[in-house]
Design a protein around this motif. Structure first.
Motif, PDB file in Angstrom:
ATOM      1  N   ASP A 204       0.813  -1.214   0.000  1.00 19.11           N
ATOM      2  CA  ASP A 204       0.000   0.000   0.000  1.00 19.11           C
ATOM      3  C   ASP A 204       0.848   1.267   0.000  1.00 19.11           C
ATOM      4  O   ASP A 204       0.418   2.316  -0.493  1.00 19.11           O
ATOM      5  N   LEU A 205       2.062   1.190   0.552  1.00 17.31           N
ATOM      6  CA  LEU A 205       2.926   2.367   0.632  1.00 17.31           C
ATOM      7  C   LEU A 205       3.551   2.747  -0.711  1.00 17.31           C
ATOM      8  O   LEU A 205       4.135   3.827  -0.838  1.00 17.31           O
ATOM      9  N   LEU A 206       3.462   1.854  -1.702  1.00 13.47           N
ATOM     10  CA  LEU A 206       4.044   2.186  -3.003  1.00 13.47           C
ATOM     11  C   LEU A 206       3.404   3.439  -3.605  1.00 13.47           C
ATOM     12  O   LEU A 206       4.039   4.152  -4.391  1.00 13.47           O
ATOM     13  N   ALA A 207       2.159   3.704  -3.230  1.00 17.90           N
ATOM     14  CA  ALA A 207       1.476   4.893  -3.751  1.00 17.90           C
ATOM     15  C   ALA A 207       2.149   6.182  -3.312  1.00 17.90           C
ATOM     16  O   ALA A 207       1.986   7.231  -3.953  1.00 17.90           O
ATOM     17  N   ASP A 208       2.921   6.134  -2.222  1.00 15.55           N
ATOM     18  CA  ASP A 208       3.573   7.341  -1.699  1.00 15.55           C
ATOM     19  C   ASP A 208       5.029   7.468  -2.149  1.00 15.55           C
ATOM     20  O   ASP A 208       5.695   8.444  -1.790  1.00 15.55           O
ATOM     21  N   ILE A 209       5.528   6.495  -2.903  1.00 21.18           N
ATOM     22  CA  ILE A 209       6.940   6.485  -3.289  1.00 21.18           C
ATOM     23  C   ILE A 209       7.072   6.859  -4.759  1.00 21.18           C
ATOM     24  O   ILE A 209       6.378   6.285  -5.612  1.00 21.18           O
ATOM     25  N   PRO A 210       7.930   7.845  -5.087  1.00 11.51           N
ATOM     26  CA  PRO A 210       8.151   8.170  -6.505  1.00 11.51           C
ATOM     27  C   PRO A 210       8.774   6.969  -7.225  1.00 11.51           C
ATOM     28  O   PRO A 210       9.787   6.442  -6.782  1.00 11.51           O
ATOM     29  N   MET A 211       8.162   6.553  -8.314  1.00  4.55           N
ATOM     30  CA  MET A 211       8.579   5.331  -8.990  1.00  4.55           C
ATOM     31  C   MET A 211       9.147   5.619 -10.374  1.00  4.55           C
ATOM     32  O   MET A 211       8.728   6.553 -11.062  1.00  4.55           O
ATOM     33  N   ILE A 212      10.073   4.776 -10.771  1.00  4.62           N
ATOM     34  CA  ILE A 212      10.649   4.823 -12.112  1.00  4.62           C
ATOM     35  C   ILE A 212      10.184   3.568 -12.842  1.00  4.62           C
ATOM     36  O   ILE A 212      10.382   2.453 -12.349  1.00  4.62           O
ATOM     37  N   VAL A 213       9.567   3.735 -14.003  1.00  6.03           N
ATOM     38  CA  VAL A 213       9.014   2.600 -14.742  1.00  6.03           C
ATOM     39  C   VAL A 213       9.558   2.600 -16.163  1.00  6.03           C
ATOM     40  O   VAL A 213       9.951   3.633 -16.703  1.00  6.03           O
ATOM     41  N   GLU A 214       9.570   1.418 -16.741  1.00  5.19           N
ATOM     42  CA  GLU A 214      10.031   1.274 -18.120  1.00  5.19           C
ATOM     43  C   GLU A 214       8.857   1.501 -19.063  1.00  5.19           C
ATOM     44  O   GLU A 214       7.774   0.958 -18.877  1.00  5.19           O
ATOM     45  N   ILE A 215       9.072   2.324 -20.084  1.00  2.91           N
ATOM     46  CA  ILE A 215       8.022   2.616 -21.055  1.00  2.91           C
ATOM     47  C   ILE A 215       7.602   1.318 -21.750  1.00  2.91           C
ATOM     48  O   ILE A 215       8.430   0.539 -22.212  1.00  2.91           O
ATOM     49  N   GLY A 216       6.301   1.094 -21.810  1.00  2.00           N
ATOM     50  CA  GLY A 216       5.779  -0.091 -22.483  1.00  2.00           C
ATOM     51  C   GLY A 216       5.620  -1.294 -21.579  1.00  2.00           C
ATOM     52  O   GLY A 216       4.994  -2.271 -21.969  1.00  2.00           O
ATOM     53  N   SER A 217       6.185  -1.227 -20.380  1.00  2.00           N
ATOM     54  CA  SER A 217       6.067  -2.366 -19.468  1.00  2.00           C
ATOM     55  C   SER A 217       4.746  -2.293 -18.711  1.00  2.00           C
ATOM     56  O   SER A 217       4.095  -1.254 -18.646  1.00  2.00           O
ATOM     57  N   ARG A 218       4.375  -3.419 -18.130  1.00  3.32           N
ATOM     58  CA  ARG A 218       3.163  -3.489 -17.319  1.00  3.32           C
ATOM     59  C   ARG A 218       3.564  -3.855 -15.900  1.00  3.32           C
ATOM     60  O   ARG A 218       3.853  -5.014 -15.598  1.00  3.32           O
ATOM     61  N   PRO A 219       3.635  -2.868 -14.991  1.00  3.94           N
ATOM     62  CA  PRO A 219       4.080  -3.156 -13.619  1.00  3.94           C
ATOM     63  C   PRO A 219       3.245  -4.255 -12.977  1.00  3.94           C
ATOM     64  O   PRO A 219       2.038  -4.352 -13.193  1.00  3.94           O
ATOM     65  N   ARG A 220       3.898  -5.115 -12.186  1.00  3.76           N
ATOM     66  CA  ARG A 220       3.205  -6.203 -11.509  1.00  3.76           C
ATOM     67  C   ARG A 220       2.228  -5.685 -10.469  1.00  3.76           C
ATOM     68  O   ARG A 220       1.192  -6.294 -10.222  1.00  3.76           O
TER      69      ARG A 220
END
Length: 297
Positions: free
Chosen positions: A185-201
């Protein structure tokens, strides 16, 4: 009945004569005659009627001869399959690879394979999601697919490679006030880096950076631009100095090779055989349809 018994029984049935069968098998006639007698004694039935001038097979003998032919055919197919793998000296193996598995475990698997079969060219096709891997294999574009195994019926066979724990990788400054493990649940408060085109788990609502290149994304994490979700092995080996935190509940995915249910090409069969030495006892030896409740692509 072992393979030798099967060969003897079929030879006598086909030739209708102990003498002719012994000549075809390149063994002594008394030895073959004794072997057939021993087989009859073990089975408790007469396989041949010796009352006339010509040896005649009994109904029980016919039944056992049919079974013996099947045994010999199965053995021959097994020998041919082994020889196909042993003869893999050249050619091309095409493999669809889920992007998130390109750093691990693909290099370890390919390294072992190329040490065994250095002249086989491995050609990979990247896919952003497991469905993309499945489509490439089902269409025949690729011989094998390295992917996360998901629940569902996609008509593919699979071989389990292992499991990966998904963890949170982030700069120490971002981890100061976070518990260990980190509740999802805390992931919503953390700035995240994602790969373009990927689908986060997992749901990612606070995206700080979208990046097209995996190595650049990892460097952004090292520099403190945000956190990212990675397999533990990748996070610990590829991102020096970052903090690695487990998630709560623990996030684990099953990794495997998928293939069409048809007989595998020799190079693909050799790649799967090489898994035994890479994974050891952790490799599943049971191939099941991809609709099994534990896996699919």
């Amino acid at each position: 009945m072992d393979i030798r018994d099967a060969e003897y029984l079929v030879a006598v049935a086909d030739h209708g004569s102990i003498t002719e069968a012994a000549r075809a098998l390149f063994i002594a006639q008394p030895s073959l005659s004794q072997a057939i007698r021993t087989l009859e004694r073990d089975l408790g039935v007469e396989l041949f009627d010796r009352g006339g001038r010509k040896l005649r097979i009994t109904p029980a003998g016919t039944s056992f001869a049919d079974a013996a032919r099947q045994v010999l055919a199965d053995v021959e197919r097994a020998r041919a399959a082994v020889q196909d793998v042993a003869d893999v000296q050249s050619g091309t193996l095409t493999m669809a690879v889920l992007n998130s598995l390109a750093a691990d475990p693909l290099p370890r698997l390919v390294g072992r394979f190329h040490r065994l079969f250095p002249r086989v060219l491995l050609s990979t096709v990247s896919a952003d999601v497991p469905d993309g891997v499945g489509r490439a294999v089902r269409s025949g574009e690729c011989d094998l697919g390295l992917t996360e195994l998901l629940v569902g019926d996609q008509g593919l066979g699979f071989r389990v490679v292992g499991e990966q724990e998904i963890v949170l990788a982030l700069h120490a400054d971002l981890a100061i006030e976070l518990p260990d493990p980190v509740p999802v649940d805390l992931l919503a408060d953390i700035p995240m880096i994602v790969e373009i085109g990927s689908r986060p788990r997992l749901p990612v609502h606070n995206v700080a950076v979208e990046c097209a290149h995996r190595q650049s994304m990892w460097e952004l994490v090292v520099q403190g631009a945000g956190a990212t979700l990675l397999p533990r092995r990748v996070a610990e080996h590829e991102l020096p100095g970052v903090v690695v935190r487990s998630l709560a509940p623990r996030e684990v995915r099953t990794i495997g090779l998928v293939h069409r249910p048809d007989p595998l090409p020799p190079a693909a069969a050799a790649f799967i055989a090489a898994l035994d030495e890479v994974q050891g006892a952790s490799v599943s030896r049971n191939a099941r349809p991809a609709g099994d409740s534990r896996a699919s692509s």
